[in-house]
Design a protein around this motif. Structure first.
Motif, PDB file in Angstrom:
ATOM      1  N   THR A   2       0.823  -1.200   0.000  1.00  0.00           N
ATOM      2  CA  THR A   2       0.000   0.000   0.000  1.00  0.00           C
ATOM      3  C   THR A   2       0.863   1.260   0.000  1.00  0.00           C
ATOM      4  O   THR A   2       0.370   2.349   0.197  1.00  0.00           O
ATOM      5  CB  THR A   2      -0.944   0.012   1.212  1.00  0.00           C
ATOM      6  OG1 THR A   2      -0.163  -0.195   2.373  1.00  0.00           O
ATOM      7  CG2 THR A   2      -1.994  -1.064   1.108  1.00  0.00           C
ATOM      8  N   SER A   3       2.168   1.103  -0.176  1.00  0.00           N
ATOM      9  CA  SER A   3       2.996   2.297  -0.395  1.00  0.00           C
ATOM     10  C   SER A   3       4.164   1.917  -1.301  1.00  0.00           C
ATOM     11  O   SER A   3       4.480   0.746  -1.485  1.00  0.00           O
ATOM     12  CB  SER A   3       3.484   2.909   0.914  1.00  0.00           C
ATOM     13  OG  SER A   3       4.229   1.974   1.619  1.00  0.00           O
ATOM     14  N   THR A   4       4.819   2.939  -1.834  1.00  0.00           N
ATOM     15  CA  THR A   4       5.789   2.693  -2.894  1.00  0.00           C
ATOM     16  C   THR A   4       7.211   2.622  -2.344  1.00  0.00           C
ATOM     17  O   THR A   4       7.492   3.015  -1.211  1.00  0.00           O
ATOM     18  CB  THR A   4       5.744   3.871  -3.883  1.00  0.00           C
ATOM     19  OG1 THR A   4       6.012   5.044  -3.112  1.00  0.00           O
ATOM     20  CG2 THR A   4       4.403   3.995  -4.556  1.00  0.00           C
ATOM     21  N   VAL A  47       0.622   0.176  13.532  1.00  0.00           N
ATOM     22  CA  VAL A  47       1.003   0.036  12.122  1.00  0.00           C
ATOM     23  C   VAL A  47       1.539   1.377  11.608  1.00  0.00           C
ATOM     24  O   VAL A  47       0.967   2.429  11.905  1.00  0.00           O
ATOM     25  CB  VAL A  47      -0.205  -0.419  11.269  1.00  0.00           C
ATOM     26  CG1 VAL A  47       0.240  -0.736   9.847  1.00  0.00           C
ATOM     27  CG2 VAL A  47      -0.884  -1.630  11.893  1.00  0.00           C
ATOM     28  N   GLY A  48       2.626   1.319  10.843  1.00  0.00           N
ATOM     29  CA  GLY A  48       3.267   2.563  10.386  1.00  0.00           C
ATOM     30  C   GLY A  48       3.816   3.283  11.604  1.00  0.00           C
ATOM     31  O   GLY A  48       3.635   4.484  11.786  1.00  0.00           O
ATOM     32  N   ALA A  49       4.508   2.529  12.440  1.00  0.00           N
ATOM     33  CA  ALA A  49       4.854   2.993  13.800  1.00  0.00           C
ATOM     34  C   ALA A  49       5.885   4.120  13.810  1.00  0.00           C
ATOM     35  O   ALA A  49       5.993   4.840  14.795  1.00  0.00           O
ATOM     36  CB  ALA A  49       5.371   1.815  14.620  1.00  0.00           C
ATOM     37  N   VAL A  68       4.809  -2.331  13.509  1.00  0.00           N
ATOM     38  CA  VAL A  68       5.302  -2.643  12.169  1.00  0.00           C
ATOM     39  C   VAL A  68       5.421  -1.352  11.349  1.00  0.00           C
ATOM     40  O   VAL A  68       4.696  -0.379  11.587  1.00  0.00           O
ATOM     41  CB  VAL A  68       4.379  -3.651  11.434  1.00  0.00           C
ATOM     42  CG1 VAL A  68       4.248  -4.938  12.218  1.00  0.00           C
ATOM     43  CG2 VAL A  68       3.014  -3.062  11.140  1.00  0.00           C
ATOM     44  N   ASP A  69       6.356  -1.379  10.416  1.00  0.00           N
ATOM     45  CA  ASP A  69       6.562  -0.228   9.534  1.00  0.00           C
ATOM     46  C   ASP A  69       7.188  -0.759   8.250  1.00  0.00           C
ATOM     47  O   ASP A  69       7.949  -1.732   8.280  1.00  0.00           O
ATOM     48  CB  ASP A  69       7.485   0.797  10.209  1.00  0.00           C
ATOM     49  CG  ASP A  69       7.368   2.170   9.587  1.00  0.00           C
ATOM     50  OD1 ASP A  69       6.779   3.070  10.222  1.00  0.00           O
ATOM     51  OD2 ASP A  69       7.857   2.357   8.441  1.00  0.00           O
ATOM     52  N   SER A  70       6.880  -0.104   7.122  1.00  0.00           N
ATOM     53  CA  SER A  70       7.451  -0.577   5.859  1.00  0.00           C
ATOM     54  C   SER A  70       8.878  -0.074   5.659  1.00  0.00           C
ATOM     55  O   SER A  70       9.578  -0.545   4.774  1.00  0.00           O
ATOM     56  CB  SER A  70       6.571  -0.133   4.686  1.00  0.00           C
ATOM     57  OG  SER A  70       6.417   1.264   4.712  1.00  0.00           O
ATOM     58  N   ASP A  91       4.344  -4.344   5.427  1.00  0.00           N
ATOM     59  CA  ASP A  91       3.453  -3.380   4.781  1.00  0.00           C
ATOM     60  C   ASP A  91       2.060  -3.475   5.410  1.00  0.00           C
ATOM     61  O   ASP A  91       1.585  -4.575   5.709  1.00  0.00           O
ATOM     62  CB  ASP A  91       3.367  -3.696   3.284  1.00  0.00           C
ATOM     63  CG  ASP A  91       2.594  -2.623   2.542  1.00  0.00           C
ATOM     64  OD1 ASP A  91       3.234  -1.678   2.037  1.00  0.00           O
ATOM     65  OD2 ASP A  91       1.355  -2.709   2.494  1.00  0.00           O
ATOM     66  N   ALA A  92       1.425  -2.330   5.579  1.00  0.00           N
ATOM     67  CA  ALA A  92       0.098  -2.278   6.209  1.00  0.00           C
ATOM     68  C   ALA A  92      -0.929  -3.113   5.453  1.00  0.00           C
ATOM     69  O   ALA A  92      -1.896  -3.595   6.042  1.00  0.00           O
ATOM     70  CB  ALA A  92      -0.381  -0.826   6.265  1.00  0.00           C
ATOM     71  N   GLY A  93      -0.713  -3.290   4.143  1.00  0.00           N
ATOM     72  CA  GLY A  93      -1.678  -4.042   3.348  1.00  0.00           C
ATOM     73  C   GLY A  93      -1.400  -5.528   3.316  1.00  0.00           C
ATOM     74  O   GLY A  93      -2.171  -6.290   2.726  1.00  0.00           O
ATOM     75  N   ALA A 107      -2.771   3.411  14.348  1.00  0.00           N
ATOM     76  CA  ALA A 107      -1.962   3.882  13.216  1.00  0.00           C
ATOM     77  C   ALA A 107      -1.938   5.408  13.288  1.00  0.00           C
ATOM     78  O   ALA A 107      -2.946   6.057  13.010  1.00  0.00           O
ATOM     79  CB  ALA A 107      -2.528   3.394  11.891  1.00  0.00           C
ATOM     80  N   GLY A 108      -0.800   5.946  13.697  1.00  0.00           N
ATOM     81  CA  GLY A 108      -0.660   7.399  13.817  1.00  0.00           C
ATOM     82  C   GLY A 108      -0.199   7.991  12.500  1.00  0.00           C
ATOM     83  O   GLY A 108       0.876   7.646  12.009  1.00  0.00           O
ATOM     84  N   PHE A 109      -1.011   8.865  11.923  1.00  0.00           N
ATOM     85  CA  PHE A 109      -0.657   9.594  10.698  1.00  0.00           C
ATOM     86  C   PHE A 109      -0.203   8.663   9.571  1.00  0.00           C
ATOM     87  O   PHE A 109       0.700   8.997   8.806  1.00  0.00           O
ATOM     88  CB  PHE A 109       0.419  10.653  10.983  1.00  0.00           C
ATOM     89  CG  PHE A 109      -0.018  11.662  12.011  1.00  0.00           C
ATOM     90  CD1 PHE A 109      -1.126  12.455  11.794  1.00  0.00           C
ATOM     91  CD2 PHE A 109       0.659  11.787  13.218  1.00  0.00           C
ATOM     92  CE1 PHE A 109      -1.547  13.375  12.748  1.00  0.00           C
ATOM     93  CE2 PHE A 109       0.239  12.706  14.182  1.00  0.00           C
ATOM     94  CZ  PHE A 109      -0.865  13.492  13.937  1.00  0.00           C
TER      95      PHE A 109
HETATM   96  C1  LIG Z   1       3.752  10.003   8.958  1.00  0.00           C
HETATM   97  S1  LIG Z   1       4.709   8.687   9.618  1.00  0.00           S
HETATM   98  C2  LIG Z   1       3.927   8.354  11.187  1.00  0.00           C
HETATM   99  C3  LIG Z   1       4.811   7.610  12.160  1.00  0.00           C
HETATM  100  C4  LIG Z   1       4.181   7.337  13.539  1.00  0.00           C
HETATM  101  N1  LIG Z   1       2.994   6.540  13.440  1.00  0.00           N
HETATM  102  C5  LIG Z   1       3.888   8.606  14.287  1.00  0.00           C
HETATM  103  O1  LIG Z   1       2.718   8.864  14.614  1.00  0.00           O
HETATM  104  O2  LIG Z   1       4.862   9.334  14.551  1.00  0.00           O
HETATM  105  C6  LIG Z   1       4.150   7.357   8.621  1.00  0.00           C
HETATM  106  C7  LIG Z   1       4.906   6.061   8.888  1.00  0.00           C
HETATM  107  O3  LIG Z   1       4.246   5.030   8.173  1.00  0.00           O
HETATM  108  C8  LIG Z   1       5.206   4.239   7.506  1.00  0.00           C
HETATM  109  N2  LIG Z   1       4.550   3.676   6.317  1.00  0.00           N
HETATM  110  C9  LIG Z   1       4.272   4.305   5.143  1.00  0.00           C
HETATM  111  N3  LIG Z   1       3.635   3.458   4.315  1.00  0.00           N
HETATM  112  C10 LIG Z   1       3.497   2.291   4.991  1.00  0.00           C
HETATM  113  C11 LIG Z   1       2.914   1.035   4.662  1.00  0.00           C
HETATM  114  N4  LIG Z   1       2.351   0.834   3.480  1.00  0.00           N
HETATM  115  N5  LIG Z   1       2.951   0.050   5.579  1.00  0.00           N
HETATM  116  C12 LIG Z   1       3.536   0.251   6.780  1.00  0.00           C
HETATM  117  N6  LIG Z   1       4.112   1.415   7.140  1.00  0.00           N
HETATM  118  C13 LIG Z   1       4.083   2.425   6.257  1.00  0.00           C
HETATM  119  C14 LIG Z   1       6.359   5.170   7.193  1.00  0.00           C
HETATM  120  O4  LIG Z   1       7.565   4.465   7.000  1.00  0.00           O
HETATM  121  C15 LIG Z   1       6.354   6.057   8.433  1.00  0.00           C
HETATM  122  O5  LIG Z   1       7.179   5.541   9.443  1.00  0.00           O
END
Ligand SMILES: C[S@@+](CC[C@H](N)C(=O)[O-])C[C@H]1O[C@@H](n2cnc3c(N)ncnc32)[C@H](O)[C@@H]1O
Length: 259
Positions: A2-4, A47-49, A68-70, A91-93, A107-109
């Motif tokens: 779900t991300s590049t 997720v996306g930690a 988890v984080d990609s 990956d979140a997906g 999932a923050g931001f």
């Molecule tokens: C805006 S940051 C937020 C980080 C943290 N959750 C916070 O609140 O500080 C987005 C995070 O999501 C991760 N991310 C982006 N796409 C992702 C995916 N498809 N699956 C998992 N993590 C992903 C990025 O690597 C990044 O660490």
């Protein structure tokens, strides 16, 4: 996915300075976990930690935390900084946890940076136990008095990387409902950060690599950017002071029991 690959590289490059640049995520992580209010011992998946703003707030409440984080860079920092969190590059997906493994998914931001947020929400519902909680934060898209700086960035660097159609809070609630979450709640939070003056604002941009980006421009164009930046910053400083106005919405819901 779900991300590049490009997004992974961006977050790898940001990993060391992430929470210094995005100074509000630590407070937001605490608030998000407060709103979700997990009990001690709850199984939490963040997720996306990133650097762990949400995950460590859950840890403080005595939860058992998986993050988890990609981005490999983010995951290696998470492991080093928080050995009691189980951190994985995923990956979140494509979460590979069994169905119903967690009591709370946070999932923050994150959802705002995904190409396919619906695919991620379907995974979050699958790995949540029936009746489990989802808690997400979403950055509010308002530029306020910093409009001049956004225009300057767009003029000199284009709008590269920004979503053409950013995810709005109403749309996120629709996606949560479609994914099978009920009892949705939403809380708006403002996070203003006063900046002491133009030089401090420049230093904040420097954390994001603006001086390096300027070296890619012809020297006269880079000088124009600096002049326009300091003129805009001086005007804002004289007119009520420089404030970085960030805002977020915190979304919570419950994974409905399947019939
Ligand atoms: C805006 S940051 C937020 C980080 C943290 N959750 C916070 O609140 O500080 C987005 C995070 O999501 C991760 N991310 C982006 N796409 C992702 C995916 N498809 N699956 C998992 N993590 C992903 C990025 O690597 C990044 O660490």
């Amino acid at each position: 996915m779900t991300s590049t690959e490009q997004s992974r590289r961006k977050y790898d490059a940001l990993a060391d300075r992430y929470e210094e640049i995005f100074f509000y995520v630590a407070d937001m992580g605490r608030l998000l976990v407060d709103v979700a209010a997990p009990r001690a011992g709850a199984r939490v998946l963040d997720v996306g930690a990133g650097r762990g703003a949400v995950a460590r707030a859950a840890l403080v409440r005595g939860c058992v935390v998986t993050a988890v984080d990609s981005s490999a860079g983010m995951v290696s920092r998470l492991r080093a900084d928080h050995p009691s969190i189980t951190a994985r590059q995923l990956d979140a997906g494509s979460l590979d946890f069994p169905d119903g493994s967690f009591d709370l998914v946070t999932a923050g931001f994150l959802v705002q940076v995904l190409d396919d947020p619906a695919a991620a929400l379907a995974q979050f519902r699958r790995v949540l136990a029936p009746g489990g909680t989802i808690a997400l934060s979403l950055e509010r898209q308002s530029v306020g008095r910093l409009g001049w700086l956004h225009e300057l960035n767009a003029e000199f660097f284009g709008r590269g990387g920004e979503a053409a159609d950013p995810l709005a809070a109403d749309r996120l609630d629709d996606l949560l409902t479609a994914a099978g979450f009920t009892g949705l709640t939403r809380k708006e939070v403002d996070i203003p950060k006063p900046v002491p003056g133009p030089r401090a604002l420049w230093n904040w941009l420097a954390l994001q690599g603006v001086p390096q980006a300027l070296t890619a421009l012809p020297p006269e164009r880079a000088a124009q950017f600096r002049r326009a930046f300091f003129a805009g910053a001086e005007a804002m400083h004289a007119d009520g002071g420089i404030v970085l106005d960030f805002g977020a919405t915190l979304h919570c819901g419950v994974s409905a029991r399947r019939a």
